[in-house]
Design an enzyme around this catalytic site. Sequence first.
Site, PDB file in Angstrom:
ATOM      1  N   TYR A  80      73.083 -31.685 -51.613  1.00 48.02           N
ATOM      2  CA  TYR A  80      74.126 -30.759 -52.045  1.00 48.02           C
ATOM      3  C   TYR A  80      75.470 -31.033 -51.384  1.00 48.02           C
ATOM      4  CZ  TYR A  80      72.945 -28.894 -47.492  1.00 48.02           C
ATOM      5  OH  TYR A  80      72.705 -28.787 -46.149  1.00 48.02           O
ATOM      6  N   GLY A  81      75.502 -31.969 -50.419  1.00 45.67           N
ATOM      7  CA  GLY A  81      76.716 -32.175 -49.637  1.00 45.67           C
ATOM      8  C   GLY A  81      77.239 -33.586 -49.695  1.00 45.67           C
ATOM      9  N   THR A  82      77.365 -34.218 -48.532  1.00 49.22           N
ATOM     10  CA  THR A  82      77.995 -35.538 -48.451  1.00 49.22           C
ATOM     11  C   THR A  82      77.140 -36.663 -49.014  1.00 49.22           C
ATOM     12  OG1 THR A  82      77.162 -35.960 -46.216  1.00 49.22           O
ATOM     13  CG2 THR A  82      79.285 -34.811 -46.408  1.00 49.22           C
ATOM     14  N   LEU A  83      75.874 -36.376 -49.365  1.00 52.72           N
ATOM     15  CA  LEU A  83      75.016 -37.409 -49.953  1.00 52.72           C
ATOM     16  C   LEU A  83      75.151 -37.476 -51.480  1.00 52.72           C
ATOM     17  CD1 LEU A  83      71.722 -36.966 -47.880  1.00 52.72           C
ATOM     18  CD2 LEU A  83      73.344 -38.858 -47.738  1.00 52.72           C
ATOM     19  N   GLU A 155      69.981 -37.182 -40.899  1.00 53.90           N
ATOM     20  CA  GLU A 155      70.383 -35.778 -40.894  1.00 53.90           C
ATOM     21  C   GLU A 155      70.110 -35.091 -39.559  1.00 53.90           C
ATOM     22  OE1 GLU A 155      72.188 -34.668 -43.033  1.00 53.90           O
ATOM     23  OE2 GLU A 155      71.697 -35.308 -45.061  1.00 53.90           O
TER      24      GLU A 155
END
Length: 216
Positions: A80-83, A155
């Site tokens: 949901y983020g920087t990936l 992570e």
Amino acid sequence: MRLFLKDLCLLFKTQSERACRHDRLRHLTRVALPGTLPGKGVWSGVEARGEATRFPAARDLCVRPRSLAAPGCMAHVFVYGTLKTGQPNHRVLLESAHGRAVFRGWGRTVEPYPLVIAGQRNIPRLLNLPGQGRRVAGEVYAVDEQMLRFLDEFEGCPDMYQRTRVTVAVEGAGGTLQCFVYSTATYPPEWVHLPYHDDYDSQGEHGLRYSPRESR
């Protein structure tokens, strides 16, 4: 004798596929997050037996399934983020040296969650508070065991993030999917009062541009 061996092979194949499909949920135990009610916790890979609910440390909140040893068995991960595609760390999903990651589709969490941008590096954090916040948009990937272990390390699981489970409604599929997600169970209390986002973009209107970690 041939018929017996054929039936035996079919039995082993069926059991292997079933173990892969259900991701070995029978080996997981539900545990409660600090401050939550019994029965409202997350799935933990600690191989305890019985129904007693315990309050774990952050290290226990990383879901640790048994080996994905069945041929072709892949785990689903919701990012949901920087990936996500177009975001600063998406490249790590494309590196074959890290393992295999196959894009499966876009989706949103079935339950709302607080997705905040926090810390000195403006990192997106999905707070493990189902029922609060917004339904969060992201991407679903099928990953092999090597990639899953890499993502755990990348992570900072279980100290920075905890790998837990989330139910995702996949666009165009007409159904939901159980996925791993890297969420945050321990955080400063003021993070709960930060603005909530539903579709993270490092260069969005929020003005909180992600600052990547320094290379070592």
